[in-house]
Scaffold this active site. Structure first.
Site, PDB file in Angstrom:
ATOM      1  N   SER A 232       0.838  -1.195   0.000  1.00 48.88           N
ATOM      2  CA  SER A 232       0.000   0.000   0.000  1.00 48.88           C
ATOM      3  C   SER A 232       0.881   1.256   0.000  1.00 48.88           C
ATOM      4  CB  SER A 232      -0.968  -0.040   1.185  1.00 48.88           C
ATOM      5  OG  SER A 232      -1.956   0.952   1.086  1.00 48.88           O
ATOM      6  N   ASP A 326      -8.239  -5.431  -6.185  1.00 49.45           N
ATOM      7  CA  ASP A 326      -7.904  -4.413  -5.196  1.00 49.45           C
ATOM      8  C   ASP A 326      -8.862  -3.232  -5.330  1.00 49.45           C
ATOM      9  OD1 ASP A 326      -6.778  -2.555  -3.509  1.00 49.45           O
ATOM     10  OD2 ASP A 326      -4.798  -2.555  -4.447  1.00 49.45           O
ATOM     11  N   HIS A 360      -6.786  -5.989  -1.487  1.00 45.36           N
ATOM     12  CA  HIS A 360      -5.667  -5.089  -1.217  1.00 45.36           C
ATOM     13  C   HIS A 360      -4.677  -5.646  -0.197  1.00 45.36           C
ATOM     14  CE1 HIS A 360      -3.631  -1.238  -1.194  1.00 45.36           C
ATOM     15  NE2 HIS A 360      -3.716  -1.166   0.122  1.00 45.36           N
TER      16      HIS A 360
END
Length: 421
Positions: A232, A326, A360
């Site tokens: 991330s 995601d 994600h």
């Protein structure tokens, strides 16, 4: 004969290690329910259950017997872990203190009612985050706030710096597990921890440079370069470090962005502006949850070009691990954009591994899939994408892929052991 519940290895194991679960002493063909539970450090209860039927000998082995329903179905030897769900809405399982284990409780119940059957057998098992001999060393060197994990043995070992996304302070569980595979891994905090800044209005890459230099100079770290591992926003910082700093040999980017997705980032006389966002593009699912996948501007034209990380300057070897579902942002698009920029400038084509139906938060193996939780940047509950089983499979594969990649490019003894679902 009383039924007995057996676990292999017995008593304790590392979190990323497969766990063999079997039951003996049942009646032939007896229907049973297996139930698993653990509590995190904040008291939240995570649970899963599955229905089974004993074989003709009154035995049940989850490596050979398919689940007939419950939290999952089919042949899933580790399903009782990866299918766990919290009793609190939108709660994600995170290990905050790697010096203590999660205690897994397993029950065998008569029949196919997960909360009504007679208890036939039970067991407890400790799932640890520090492999035997791994050393945990807190780091307060200059401005750097981190924790270094060193494998057993003399060393030196291949060095890796590990970064999570925003809002988490200092998370150590991925670094501690990876140190058990023969790497010297430093989990790095970069804000909202200890005496570090409480916000990220301006990010100064010199802080990360100081951390890189510390790791490179450590006597237990093998040179000439180190690896980076980020997810991330942490993956964005890894791309920035690989672009602007020296001493970075290899980097694993998990669901990152090729744009500066947060605040202003500065390194010496260079500035990356934050890419624009538009919260009016937030969508709402049928369940009333927020979907932010389109909030971040696509940085291909106009002012947002000043937000693109110039990865084409980097000589680092990259591995991109991408969840194709995601919903934090369009990770696959950004990985392929980075690849195009690198190749257009004669740099090595990065490896990109895309995982279908994967969201994600690609974690180490057996962490439960988190459908939705609070996003610390937007301060709203958002969905992260993926489907439980596909996401679990991706986590097992990604864990093996990143170890193989780092051993190949950083050296050291390859201790990668194939994990199982």
């Amino acid at each position: 004969m009383m039924p007995t519940l057996s676990l292999e290895p017995a008593g304790r194991s590392c979190w990323d290690e497969p766990l063999g679960i079997s039951v003996r002493g049942l009646a032939p063909g007896q229907p049973v329910t297996l139930r698993a539970a653990l509590r995190d450090e904040k008291g939240a209860l995570f649970r899963a259950h599955a229905r089974y039927r004993a074989d003709a000998h009154g035995q049940l082995d989850l490596a050979r017997a398919p689940a007939l329903g419950g939290s999952f179905a089919g042949l899933e030897p580790m399903g009782l872990l990866w299918a766990m769900q919290p009793d609190r809405p939108f709660w994600r399982l995170i290990k905050r203190d790697v010096q203590t284990p999660f205690v897994l409780e397993l029950d065998v119940l008569d029949g196919h009612e997960p909360d009504g059957g007679r208890l036939l057998a039970k067991a407890e098992h400790e799932r640890h985050f520090l492999a035997p001999g791994v050393r945990r060393v807190p780091v307060r060197e200059g401005r750097v706030r981190a924790t270094l994990f060193l494998p057993p043995g003399k060393g030196p070992f291949p060095g890796i710096m590990d970064l999570f996304g925003i809002g988490r302070g200092l998370l150590e569980y991925r670094a501690s597990l990876l140190a058990g595979k023969g790497f010297a891994v430093m989990a790095l905090a970069y804000y909202n921890y200890d005496d570090l800044p409480k916000d990220m209005d301006v990010i100064h890459l010199e802080y990360f440079e100081e951390a890189v230099n510390y790791l490179l100079s450590h006597p237990q770290v093998k040179g000439p370069g180190i690896g980076l591992l980020g997810i991330s926003r942490g993956a964005d910082f890894c791309l920035c470090m690989a672009t602007f700093l020296k001493g970075i040999t290899a980097a694993v980017i998990i669901n990152g962005s090729v744009a500066n997705s947060g605040k202003i980032l500065r390194y010496k006389d260079q500035t990356l502006l934050p890419v624009g966002t538009d919260i009016s593009r937030i969508k709402v699912t049928k369940e009333g949850l927020k979907d932010i996948v389109d909030v971040l501007n696509v940085p291909l034209e106009g002012a947002d070009l000043k937000s693109i990380i110039p990865v084409e300057r980097s000589d680092t070897t990259f591995l991109f691990l991408v969840g194709q579902d995601d919903h934090n942002w369009r990770s696959e698009f950004y990985a392929r954009e980075a690849s195009k920029r690198l190749q257009a400038h004669g740099k090595e084509e990065p490896q990109i591994i895309c995982y279908p139906d994967t969201g994600h938060n690609i974690e180490p193996p057996y962490f439960p899939w988190c459908k939705a939780s609070l996003h610390s940047f937007y301060n709203i509950v958002v969905i992260f994408g993926g489907e439980p089983r596909a996401h679990a499979m991706a986590q097992v594969d990604a864990w093996q892929q990143l170890q193989t990649f780092f051993h190949k490019h950083l050296g050291g003894e390859d201790r990668t052991v194939p994990a199982k679902l």
